[in-house]
Design a protein around this motif. Structure first.
Motif, PDB file in Angstrom:
ATOM      1  N   SER A   1       0.835  -1.201   0.000  1.00  0.00           N
ATOM      2  CA  SER A   1       0.000   0.000   0.000  1.00  0.00           C
ATOM      3  C   SER A   1       0.869   1.251   0.000  1.00  0.00           C
ATOM      4  CB  SER A   1      -0.929   0.007   1.216  1.00  0.00           C
ATOM      5  OG  SER A   1      -0.201  -0.014   2.424  1.00  0.00           O
ATOM      6  N   TYR A   2       0.241   2.320  -0.477  1.00  0.00           N
ATOM      7  CA  TYR A   2       0.909   3.614  -0.490  1.00  0.00           C
ATOM      8  C   TYR A   2      -0.083   4.671  -0.024  1.00  0.00           C
ATOM      9  CZ  TYR A   2       2.808   8.027  -2.114  1.00  0.00           C
ATOM     10  OH  TYR A   2       3.245   9.329  -2.171  1.00  0.00           O
ATOM     11  N   LYS A   3       0.360   5.526   0.897  1.00  0.00           N
ATOM     12  CA  LYS A   3      -0.458   6.614   1.406  1.00  0.00           C
ATOM     13  C   LYS A   3       0.396   7.881   1.429  1.00  0.00           C
ATOM     14  CE  LYS A   3      -1.189   7.319   5.796  1.00  0.00           C
ATOM     15  NZ  LYS A   3      -0.882   8.771   5.926  1.00  0.00           N
ATOM     16  N   PRO A   4      -0.014   8.880   0.649  1.00  0.00           N
ATOM     17  CA  PRO A   4       0.770  10.129   0.674  1.00  0.00           C
ATOM     18  C   PRO A   4       0.530  10.901   1.967  1.00  0.00           C
ATOM     19  CG  PRO A   4      -1.162  10.357  -0.737  1.00  0.00           C
ATOM     20  CD  PRO A   4      -1.113   8.925  -0.313  1.00  0.00           C
ATOM     21  N   ASP A   5       1.463  11.789   2.282  1.00  0.00           N
ATOM     22  CA  ASP A   5       1.344  12.600   3.501  1.00  0.00           C
ATOM     23  C   ASP A   5       0.513  13.838   3.182  1.00  0.00           C
ATOM     24  OD1 ASP A   5       1.571  13.725   5.958  1.00  0.00           O
ATOM     25  OD2 ASP A   5       3.680  14.293   5.760  1.00  0.00           O
TER      26      ASP A   5
ATOM     27  N   ALA B   1      -8.163  12.459  14.273  1.00  0.00           N
ATOM     28  CA  ALA B   1      -7.280  13.016  13.251  1.00  0.00           C
ATOM     29  C   ALA B   1      -6.701  11.891  12.406  1.00  0.00           C
ATOM     30  CB  ALA B   1      -6.161  13.816  13.905  1.00  0.00           C
ATOM     31  N   PHE B   2      -6.396  12.213  11.125  1.00  0.00           N
ATOM     32  CA  PHE B   2      -5.660  11.296  10.269  1.00  0.00           C
ATOM     33  C   PHE B   2      -4.213  11.223  10.744  1.00  0.00           C
ATOM     34  CE2 PHE B   2      -9.000  12.600   7.151  1.00  0.00           C
ATOM     35  CZ  PHE B   2      -9.526  11.337   6.926  1.00  0.00           C
ATOM     36  N   GLY B   3      -3.580  10.107  10.435  1.00  0.00           N
ATOM     37  CA  GLY B   3      -2.186   9.975  10.787  1.00  0.00           C
ATOM     38  C   GLY B   3      -1.298  10.798   9.872  1.00  0.00           C
ATOM     39  N   GLU B   4      -0.172  11.219  10.418  1.00  0.00           N
ATOM     40  CA  GLU B   4       0.765  12.014   9.627  1.00  0.00           C
ATOM     41  C   GLU B   4       1.818  11.099   9.002  1.00  0.00           C
ATOM     42  OE1 GLU B   4       3.532  14.602  11.519  1.00  0.00           O
ATOM     43  OE2 GLU B   4       3.668  13.368  13.329  1.00  0.00           O
ATOM     44  N   GLY B   5       2.496  11.641   8.036  1.00  0.00           N
ATOM     45  CA  GLY B   5       3.593  10.925   7.404  1.00  0.00           C
ATOM     46  C   GLY B   5       3.164  10.165   6.171  1.00  0.00           C
ATOM     47  N   GLU B   6       4.179   9.878   5.355  1.00  0.00           N
ATOM     48  CA  GLU B   6       3.963   9.134   4.126  1.00  0.00           C
ATOM     49  C   GLU B   6       4.215   7.672   4.381  1.00  0.00           C
ATOM     50  OE1 GLU B   6       5.367   9.654  -0.549  1.00  0.00           O
ATOM     51  OE2 GLU B   6       6.729  10.146   1.096  1.00  0.00           O
TER      52      GLU B   6
ATOM     53  N   ALA C   1       9.365   5.732   5.554  1.00  0.00           N
ATOM     54  CA  ALA C   1       9.543   6.447   6.824  1.00  0.00           C
ATOM     55  C   ALA C   1      11.029   6.618   7.118  1.00  0.00           C
ATOM     56  CB  ALA C   1       8.869   5.703   7.950  1.00  0.00           C
ATOM     57  N   ASP C   2      11.398   7.748   7.717  1.00  0.00           N
ATOM     58  CA  ASP C   2      12.786   7.982   8.067  1.00  0.00           C
ATOM     59  C   ASP C   2      13.160   7.329   9.386  1.00  0.00           C
ATOM     60  OD1 ASP C   2      11.234   9.559   9.636  1.00  0.00           O
ATOM     61  OD2 ASP C   2      12.296  11.447   9.256  1.00  0.00           O
TER      62      ASP C   2
ATOM     63  N   ILE D   1      13.034   4.730  21.040  1.00  0.00           N
ATOM     64  CA  ILE D   1      14.167   5.251  20.290  1.00  0.00           C
ATOM     65  C   ILE D   1      14.300   4.435  19.016  1.00  0.00           C
ATOM     66  CG2 ILE D   1      15.374   6.122  22.332  1.00  0.00           C
ATOM     67  CD1 ILE D   1      17.119   3.646  22.293  1.00  0.00           C
ATOM     68  N   ASN D   2      14.847   5.051  17.987  1.00  0.00           N
ATOM     69  CA  ASN D   2      14.925   4.415  16.669  1.00  0.00           C
ATOM     70  C   ASN D   2      16.068   3.410  16.612  1.00  0.00           C
ATOM     71  OD1 ASN D   2      14.308   3.864  14.010  1.00  0.00           O
ATOM     72  ND2 ASN D   2      15.550   5.562  13.204  1.00  0.00           N
ATOM     73  N   GLU D   3      15.902   2.330  17.340  1.00  0.00           N
ATOM     74  CA  GLU D   3      16.888   1.261  17.354  1.00  0.00           C
ATOM     75  C   GLU D   3      16.149  -0.049  17.606  1.00  0.00           C
ATOM     76  OE1 GLU D   3      20.969  -0.053  19.761  1.00  0.00           O
ATOM     77  OE2 GLU D   3      20.074   1.926  20.061  1.00  0.00           O
ATOM     78  N   LEU D   4      16.331  -1.028  16.708  1.00  0.00           N
ATOM     79  CA  LEU D   4      15.632  -2.298  16.813  1.00  0.00           C
ATOM     80  C   LEU D   4      16.090  -3.064  18.044  1.00  0.00           C
ATOM     81  CD1 LEU D   4      15.645  -3.380  13.074  1.00  0.00           C
ATOM     82  CD2 LEU D   4      13.682  -2.611  14.419  1.00  0.00           C
TER      83      LEU D   4
END
Length: 915
Positions: free
Chosen positions: A604-608, A638-643, A690-691, A730-733
């Motif tokens: 799927s693809y959802k634009p921001d 609210a809708f979610g943010e981000g692409e 996503a970044d 935090i962004n670490e698996l």
């Protein structure tokens, strides 16, 4: 067969072999000679031997045909008589036949298995052994029945066998009258009779009379009468009277009456007795119940009057009154129109006056009201249209001060819902609703009016009206619509004002247009692309800012008309994989294990489109920033943010095995299936665009029914990322770095329940005409909850002695990681509890049971209820006690089982509150 035919002497040619007589020979010769002489002669009218004209040929009538009609009526001079219109009056012939004065107007059917004795001189017939006589709607059976034709009287009696037992007691049925007696004397013509030692049943009431006189088909007079609902020859209890009158299926009226138990009279006399026996609704006084309450004082609860206002409408007024000065009045109108609609309305007003816990005053006084309305429309009345209502609204303090039903004192939520739906040929659907909810603890009330939705079911614009051949792929393109709108106001009933309504008024709408396409399958793989467009309308925006002066977040509201929209594109693939392992030994009871895997992958693809509505705000003194949406807190959210551009995956499994059954031989080779796990799997997604935090939390689930007895459901959420000291991600698996971990379980729950019940001694089936489960009036939420609480708090009155024992067990555990209110971090909340309930028969007539609820978080028993019940055949003794709980109760009740005498009970109850 007529009654006179019973007394004709039978003719038996075999038994009464006739003698040869010349008289019969001369009669026979004379008849033969008469036939020969008149054979060739003509009758009064000439007869033509020719009959050549066909029956279907139409001919002109030149001479009027002679009609065989009645002769004309003439006067004394021989002239025909005419009526007022000028027509001739015909002479009506009458049969001058004399009818016997002792004949009946209907036949009598009779039978007997032993013998029948006919006495011709006295015109009496006597039937012996299993004798039966039927006349019109009368059916009489007995051992001996004697019929007397001159007097038209029938006498039925029994016989005594060698052991002194009565055999073949007379049984009389006529219309709705049904009775058994030692002897019955009945007159066919006058329909009057006298019976001795008679039993008859009128609804739930059993009536006995030493002598009963039947004066017509409905009225009876009895001497030495006895009323009871106990269906034994020697009842456990009864009401005795010297004289009484019984109107069949309507009522019974007696003179002075007194009760007796086990044949022992009770010295309590009533000047007269009135027993309604008719079925259906009847107006009358509703008896109260005496109670003793520490907070309310002594009181009478439930006193009132019930009035039938018509076939479709009735009303009931009930009230409670207490010695401390408190009272409550409840008006309940009820309406019902068969095959159309039915409903009930409750209007309650109470003035509470209870002992105060405040030392400065003696009583706490409060006035409150409550309105309840339930309405159900029959779906067959107007196909495609429905209307339902369930309203429970009023003062937030109402539940707190109800003394007659203490279980609702702790119900802090009240809900209402009114819904109207319309369907147009399963293509369009309209739904309009109104409702409210209120919290009795915070005293906040939310009113929703009006809410609605309009739905257009998927339609296929490129599909042909008539299918010819294989449809094209584009013909399966479907488009739909789902629109919703909501309106809401909130206020506190303690500080209600019009300004508050305006400030809290919210409205919103949401529209969703799904577009689907079913493509031909690629072997076992199904492909389904889709497009979805959504749009939301808002009436306000919320701005949250950090206030350094107060170290808190302030929220401001901007009113207006705002819109937000979102769109997504998807392509899903799904299939099913089957695997079987059957390499078991010949002697093994397990024949095979089957595993089914159903994977599903969706790209799927959802634009921001909504990133502009998000902003960062400081939430604590450390300067931590948290992202908020300007529409967070609105009606539709609210809708979610981000692409988003990635994959969503689901992996569902189920596991079952085949075993050789030792009992079931009906299936092939005696093999039966056993479900091991009904379903288990996981779901998640990965966002390539996503970044950070590309991998979503993984949802795990499991459901199973082990041995068809133990129900297990479990679910959990696995976060694959690490956290800092305060619990923020935090962004670490989780599996990166030195240690290995699949992640953190942030929330989950598990529930296990089972029940064990012995076999029923005997299964009683409810006749279709007595099954009233599906025709009751709708119940309000309070009435339903009151009924559930009544069963829970008074289990002794609902004990089933037909089940010797039963045990019910359930355990639940849930935990979650929640953000603290001051945004300083996360905390874990764990809740677990166990419910245990069961009962067993101490003896065939004594049952003991208990139920308890234990909270592990509070490490205490939240509630414990025990009961003891005694089966007394037509009566029941129940003792209920709740020594542990928010409110503690004790009551003992002795009452008849019959609904006719449900108010004839001895009750002692007491309850008090705990803090």
């Amino acid at each position: 067969m007529g009654i006179e035919s019973l007394f004709l002497p039978p003719f038996n040619s075999m038994k009464d072999g006739g003698k040869f007589s010349l008289k019969y020979i001369f009669i026979g010769l004379f008849a033969l000679l008469l036939v020969i002489l008149t054979h060739a002669s003509k009758a009064n009218y000439p007869f033509s031997g020719k009959f050549n004209a066909p029956l279907t040929l139409q001919q002109r009538d030149t001479v009027p045909s002679k009609v065989d009609s009645l002769p004309l009526k003439k006067d004394s001079l021989g002239n025909p008589i005419r009526d007022t219109t000028g027509k001739l009056v015909q002479q009506i012939d009458t049969l001058n036949v004399k009818i016997s004065s002792d004949s009946l107007d209907a036949p009598v059917q009779y039978s007997a298995s032993d013998s029948m004795v006919l006495d011709v001189p006295t015109k009496k017939i006597t039937l012996y052994n299993k004798a039966s006589t039927k006349y019109k709607d009368l059916d009489l059976t007995a051992y001996s029945i004697e019929l007397d034709q001159p007097t038209q009287i029938v006498v039925a009696t029994y016989m005594v066998d060698s052991l002194g037992e009565k055999q073949g007691k007379p049984h009389f049925v006529q219309g709705e009258s049904n009775m058994d007696a030692d002897s019955i004397i009945y007159n066919f013509k006058t329909q009057k009779g006298i019976t001795k030692s008679t039993f008859t049943q009128q609804g739930e009431m059993f009536v006995y009379g030493s002598r009963i006189k039947k004066v017509n088909i409905n009225d009876f007079f009895a001497l030495d009468g006895r009323f009871t609902t106990c269906n034994l020859d020697t009842p456990h209890f009864a009401f005795r009277t010297k004289k009484l009158k019984l109107v069949n299926k309507k009522l019974a009226v007696s003179g002075p009456i007194h009760p007796e138990f086990e044949g022992v009279p009770v010295p309590v006399y009533i000047p007269f007795g009135f027993f309604p026996l008719s079925q259906g609704r009847k107006s009358g006084i509703l008896p109260p119940q005496f109670v003793a309450n520490e907070q309310f004082g002594l009181g009478l609860e439930g006193v009132g009057y019930y009035k039938v206002l018509g076939e479709k409408f009735d009303v009931m007024l009930r009230g409670d009154i207490y010695s401390y000065g408190g009272w409550r009045a409840v008006l309940t109108p009820t309406y019902k129109r068969r095959y159309r609609y039915s409903g009930r309305l409750n209007l309650s007003m109470q003035n509470t006056r209870i002992l105060s816990r405040d030392a400065t005053k003696e009583f706490d006084v409060n006035r409150s009201f409550n309105v309840q309305w339930s309405h159900v429309a029959d779906a067959k009345a107007r196909p495609g249209t429905s209307f339902q209502a369930s309203v429970n609204a009023g003062s937030t303090q109402y539940n707190r001060f109800v003394g007659a039903n203490p279980s609702i004192n702790f119900q802090n939520q009240m809900y209402s819902s009114i819904a109207y739906t319309k369907n147009w040929n399963n293509k369009f659907n309209l739904s309009l609703t109104a409702g409210h909810d209120q919290n009795n603890r915070t005293r906040q009330v939310n009113v929703r009016f009006p809410d609605g939705s309009f739905t257009v079911n998927n339609f296929y614009p490129f599909q042909k009206k008539e299918f010819v051949g294989t449809p094209k792929w584009y013909e399966k393109l479907g488009i739909g619509l789902n629109s919703q709108f909501r309106n809401q106001v909130s206020f506190y009933d303690s500080a209600f004002s019009f300004t508050q309504l305006i400030d809290t008024m919210q409205w919103g709408a949401q529209h969703n247009i799904p577009i689907t396409l079913s493509l031909p399958s690629l072997g076992p793989i199904q492909i389904a692309p889709g497009i979805s467009y959504s749009e939301r309308w808002y009436a306000q925006q919320f701005d949250r800012t950090w206030n350094p002066a107060t170290n808190k977040i302030d929220t401001s509201i901007n009113r207006g008309f705002y819109t937000a929209r979102d769109m997504s594109f998807s392509m899903s693939l799904n299939t099913a994989l089957f695997g079987t392992y059957d390499k078991f030994g010949k002697n093994s009871s397990i024949r095979a294990i089957r595993h089914v895997i159903r994977p599903s992958v969706s790209a799927s693809y959802k634009p921001d489109l909504n990133g502009k509505d998000y902003y960062s705000t400081q939430v604590d003194t450390t300067g931590r920033q948290v992202r908020f949406s300007r529409y967070a807190g609105s009606l539709f959210g609210a809708f979610g943010e981000g692409e988003f551009g990635g994959l969503s995956f689901t992996l569902d499994n189920n596991l079952e095995m085949k075993v050789r059954s030792k009992k079931d031989t009906t299936s092939e080779d005696g093999i039966r299936k056993v479900r091991l796990i009904d379903g288990f799997g996981l779901t998640g997604s990965y966002n390539f665009l996503a970044d950070s935090f590309q991998l979503s939390p993984i949802s795990l689930y499991l459901r199973s029914t082990l041995f068809e007895k133990i129900n297990i459901t479990a679910s959990a959420s696995l976060d694959p990322y690490k956290t800092d000291r305060q619990g923020y991600r935090i962004n670490e698996l989780a599996w990166s770095g030195d240690g290995f971990s699949l992640g953190r379980i942030t929330s989950g729950n598990i529930a296990v329940s089972t029940s064990f019940t012995s076999k029923q001694k005997e299964k009683k089936e409810i006749p279709p005409d007595e099954d009233l489960s599906g025709i009751g009036l709708p119940m309000t939420n309070e009435e339903q909850q009151a009924l559930i609480n009544n069963v829970r708090n008074n289990p002794a009155e609902y004990a089933d002695f037909n089940i010797p024992w039963s045990v019910n067990l359930s355990y639940s555990l849930s935990f979650s990681r929640l953000l603290k209110r001051d945004y300083s971090g996360y905390e874990t909340q764990i809740n677990s509890s166990v419910n245990v309930s069961g009962d067993f028969n101490l003896t065939p007539k004594w049952k003991l049971g208990a139920s308890t609820f234990y909270d592990f978080r509070g490490a205490s028993i939240q509630q414990l209820t025990m009961f003891l019940s005694r089966e007394l055949h037509c009566w029941q003794l129940g003792i209920n006690i709740t020594p542990v709980g928010l409110y503690r109760t004790f009551n003992i009740t002795i009452n008849p089982k019959s609904g006719l005498l449900r108010d004839l009970k001895i009750n002692r109850s007491k309850f008090f509150y705990t803090q």
